[in-house]
Design a protein around this motif. Structure first.
Motif, PDB file in Angstrom:
ATOM      1  N   ASN A   1     -19.265 -10.408  -2.249  1.00 61.51           N
ATOM      2  CA  ASN A   1     -19.700 -10.531  -3.778  1.00 61.51           C
ATOM      3  C   ASN A   1     -18.954  -9.606  -4.662  1.00 61.51           C
ATOM      4  O   ASN A   1     -19.292  -9.496  -5.735  1.00 61.51           O
ATOM      5  N   ALA A   2     -18.076  -9.027  -3.950  1.00 71.62           N
ATOM      6  CA  ALA A   2     -17.223  -7.843  -4.647  1.00 71.62           C
ATOM      7  C   ALA A   2     -16.333  -8.448  -5.487  1.00 71.62           C
ATOM      8  O   ALA A   2     -15.662  -9.466  -5.089  1.00 71.62           O
ATOM      9  N   ALA A   3     -15.960  -7.557  -6.389  1.00 74.78           N
ATOM     10  CA  ALA A   3     -14.724  -8.115  -7.264  1.00 74.78           C
ATOM     11  C   ALA A   3     -13.290  -8.222  -6.608  1.00 74.78           C
ATOM     12  O   ALA A   3     -13.070  -7.136  -6.101  1.00 74.78           O
ATOM     13  N   PRO A   4     -12.648  -9.254  -6.216  1.00 73.94           N
ATOM     14  CA  PRO A   4     -11.531  -9.117  -5.461  1.00 73.94           C
ATOM     15  C   PRO A   4     -10.364  -8.150  -5.786  1.00 73.94           C
ATOM     16  O   PRO A   4      -9.954  -7.601  -5.058  1.00 73.94           O
ATOM     17  N   GLY A   5     -10.190  -7.868  -6.888  1.00 74.17           N
ATOM     18  CA  GLY A   5      -9.100  -7.107  -7.367  1.00 74.17           C
ATOM     19  C   GLY A   5      -9.369  -5.717  -7.034  1.00 74.17           C
ATOM     20  O   GLY A   5      -8.710  -5.103  -6.493  1.00 74.17           O
ATOM     21  N   ARG A   6     -10.613  -5.286  -7.419  1.00 77.08           N
ATOM     22  CA  ARG A   6     -10.803  -3.791  -7.221  1.00 77.08           C
ATOM     23  C   ARG A   6     -11.150  -3.750  -5.710  1.00 77.08           C
ATOM     24  O   ARG A   6     -10.413  -2.779  -5.215  1.00 77.08           O
ATOM     25  N   THR A   7     -11.586  -4.589  -5.095  1.00 76.93           N
ATOM     26  CA  THR A   7     -11.927  -4.390  -3.593  1.00 76.93           C
ATOM     27  C   THR A   7     -10.590  -4.366  -2.864  1.00 76.93           C
ATOM     28  O   THR A   7     -10.196  -3.343  -2.131  1.00 76.93           O
TER      29      THR A   7
ATOM     30  N   PRO B   1      -4.234  -6.326   1.571  1.00 74.24           N
ATOM     31  CA  PRO B   1      -4.666  -5.071   2.065  1.00 74.24           C
ATOM     32  C   PRO B   1      -5.764  -4.807   2.928  1.00 74.24           C
ATOM     33  O   PRO B   1      -5.840  -4.133   3.973  1.00 74.24           O
ATOM     34  N   ALA B   2      -6.974  -5.603   2.849  1.00 81.68           N
ATOM     35  CA  ALA B   2      -8.164  -5.819   3.657  1.00 81.68           C
ATOM     36  C   ALA B   2      -7.710  -6.108   5.098  1.00 81.68           C
ATOM     37  O   ALA B   2      -8.252  -5.383   6.196  1.00 81.68           O
TER      38      ALA B   2
ATOM     39  N   ARG C   1      -7.700  -3.431  -4.088  1.00 80.05           N
ATOM     40  CA  ARG C   1      -6.988  -1.810  -4.627  1.00 80.05           C
ATOM     41  C   ARG C   1      -7.678  -0.989  -3.620  1.00 80.05           C
ATOM     42  O   ARG C   1      -6.796   0.109  -3.338  1.00 80.05           O
ATOM     43  N   ARG C   2      -8.908  -0.779  -3.405  1.00 80.76           N
ATOM     44  CA  ARG C   2      -9.450   0.033  -2.392  1.00 80.76           C
ATOM     45  C   ARG C   2      -9.007   0.210  -0.953  1.00 80.76           C
ATOM     46  O   ARG C   2      -8.834   1.006  -0.466  1.00 80.76           O
ATOM     47  N   PHE C   3      -8.792  -1.152  -0.488  1.00 82.36           N
ATOM     48  CA  PHE C   3      -8.185  -1.302   0.681  1.00 82.36           C
ATOM     49  C   PHE C   3      -6.641  -0.993   0.984  1.00 82.36           C
ATOM     50  O   PHE C   3      -6.181  -0.503   1.969  1.00 82.36           O
ATOM     51  N   ARG C   4      -6.324  -1.026  -0.416  1.00 85.93           N
ATOM     52  CA  ARG C   4      -4.670  -0.697  -0.351  1.00 85.93           C
ATOM     53  C   ARG C   4      -4.679   0.859  -0.177  1.00 85.93           C
ATOM     54  O   ARG C   4      -3.857   1.574   0.592  1.00 85.93           O
ATOM     55  N   VAL C   5      -5.689   1.774  -0.758  1.00 85.43           N
ATOM     56  CA  VAL C   5      -5.584   3.247  -0.659  1.00 85.43           C
ATOM     57  C   VAL C   5      -6.020   3.439   0.828  1.00 85.43           C
ATOM     58  O   VAL C   5      -5.342   4.402   1.362  1.00 85.43           O
ATOM     59  N   ALA C   6      -7.139   2.497   1.233  1.00 87.40           N
ATOM     60  CA  ALA C   6      -7.494   2.951   2.719  1.00 87.40           C
ATOM     61  C   ALA C   6      -6.384   2.727   3.669  1.00 87.40           C
ATOM     62  O   ALA C   6      -6.426   3.143   4.695  1.00 87.40           O
ATOM     63  N   GLN C   7      -5.618   1.798   3.369  1.00 92.76           N
ATOM     64  CA  GLN C   7      -4.455   1.531   4.206  1.00 92.76           C
ATOM     65  C   GLN C   7      -3.369   2.836   4.509  1.00 92.76           C
ATOM     66  O   GLN C   7      -2.775   3.062   5.647  1.00 92.76           O
TER      67      GLN C   7
ATOM     68  N   ALA D   1       0.829  -1.167  -0.126  1.00 87.60           N
ATOM     69  CA  ALA D   1      -0.073   0.099   0.002  1.00 87.60           C
ATOM     70  C   ALA D   1       0.857   1.212  -0.021  1.00 87.60           C
ATOM     71  O   ALA D   1       0.464   2.164  -0.354  1.00 87.60           O
ATOM     72  N   LEU D   2       1.912   1.214   0.690  1.00 89.31           N
ATOM     73  CA  LEU D   2       3.035   2.208   0.605  1.00 89.31           C
ATOM     74  C   LEU D   2       4.344   1.860   0.297  1.00 89.31           C
ATOM     75  O   LEU D   2       4.926   0.595   0.821  1.00 89.31           O
TER      76      LEU D   2
END
Length: 330
Positions: free
Chosen positions: A161-167, A249-250, A169-175, A37-38
């Motif tokens: 049910n969310a797309a794993p890749g997109r999810t 990331p999650a 990536r979002r958690f990586r930003v949230a980190q 993530a960083l």
């Protein structure tokens, strides 16, 4: 003589603060770096800045350390007590850093002050140690593990049910946010402990009265821990980021969010000097256990647990011996 000893104690206290920074830098950034993530440099800079900010946000933990653990007698004997406690804590920090074990700098400091207090026959406040050290020492890892496990289960269900890749990536930003929150909590907890020790030395040297923290003490402690954080803690970072469990990331986001919330609660509500290391490590184990029990490398967890159990008595023993040696010369 007393003034020179006060200055020496302050210098050693800031050295401890610096070692705390590089020893515990991994607490805030290991998960973010391991999940990519960083970058390591960006994570260290973020952790250093947020440690600085967190160190200036409160004084409750500092006052507990400065007046609640041990009553340092006035004069040279009191300064020798504080100096021995610091050296005992630094010694244990360096040993566990060399071994790559994420032990608690907070408990090393408390153990050092307690051991030196016992050796000097000063008043040790056992009720405060029990209420604000021992109970939180047991409770914070349990709370961190349970909360991280429960919240991770909820996250897995919400995003089932969310797309794993997109999810991911979002958690990586949230980190980025959760790592900053974790670093802020580390500064809020750990830099304040050094502030408390410096005030303890100033009182013993007759240069300060009461438990309030002068502004220069806050700035010095905040600066030292930030510099130490930026110096990095790569050995321990590898332990937290890889050797306990391979994080995604999650799970990294949940572990950091849970650990930081525990740090804020204990600092602002209970003024308890808990271990950031214990809290984040147990949270990592909690999110890892949601994958499957065998996903957590329990052998490494056992080694960390042994280091936790040894921290207070080991640093206390070193500090007690150092006090007995120092008392011959001062």
């Amino acid at each position: 003589m007393e003034l020179a000893l006060v200055l020496l104690v302050i210098a050693i206290a800031l050295t401890f603060d610096f070692t705390n920074g590089f020893h515990d830098a991994a607490n805030a950034i290991a998960t973010s770096v391991s999940t990519r993530a960083l970058t390591p440099r960006a994570a260290l800079l973020l952790a250093a800045v947020m440690n600085l900010v967190g160190a200036l946000l409160g004084t409750g933990v500092a006052e507990t350390i400065g007046s609640g653990i041990v009553d340092a007698p006035p004069g040279i004997s009191g300064l020798a007590l504080v100096l021995s406690g610091l050296l005992g804590a630094i010694t244990w920090n360096l040993i566990t850093w060399w071994r790559g074990l994420p032990s608690s700098s907070s408990h090393a400091l408390i153990g050092g002050l307690t051991g030196a207090g016992i050796a000097s026959m000063a008043t040790v406040h056992w009720s405060v140690i029990w209420d604000k050290v021992v109970i939180p020492m047991v409770a914070s890892p349990l709370v961190g593990f349970a909360l991280a496990y429960a919240i991770m289960v909820a996250v897995l269900w919400i995003f089932r049910n969310a797309a794993p890749g997109r999810t991911q990536r979002r958690f990586r930003v949230a980190q980025t946010v959760s790592a900053a929150a974790m670093a802020l909590g580390h500064g809020l907890q750990d830099a304040q402990k050094t502030m408390g020790v410096i005030v303890l030395a100033l009182v013993a040297g007759g240069l300060h009265e009461g438990t309030d923290i002068p502004l220069w003490v806050k700035l010095a402690a905040a600066g030292a821990i930030s510099l130490g954080t930026y110096a990095g803690g790569w050995r321990i970072m590898r332990t937290l980021g890889r050797k306990i469990i391979e994080l995604d990331p999650a799970r990294g986001f949940v572990a950091e969010s849970v650990a930081s919330s525990v740090l804020y609660t204990t600092a602002f509500v209970f003024h308890a000097p808990i271990s950031t290391t214990h809290t984040i490590t147990s949270a990592i184990m909690g999110v890892g256990a949601t994958r499957r029990a065998s996903a957590v490398r329990w052998g490494m967890a056992r080694n960390i647990g042994v280091a936790w159990l040894l921290t207070i008595p080991a640093s206390a023993a070193v500090a007690a011996v150092l006090y007995l040696v120092l008392s011959i010369f001062v």
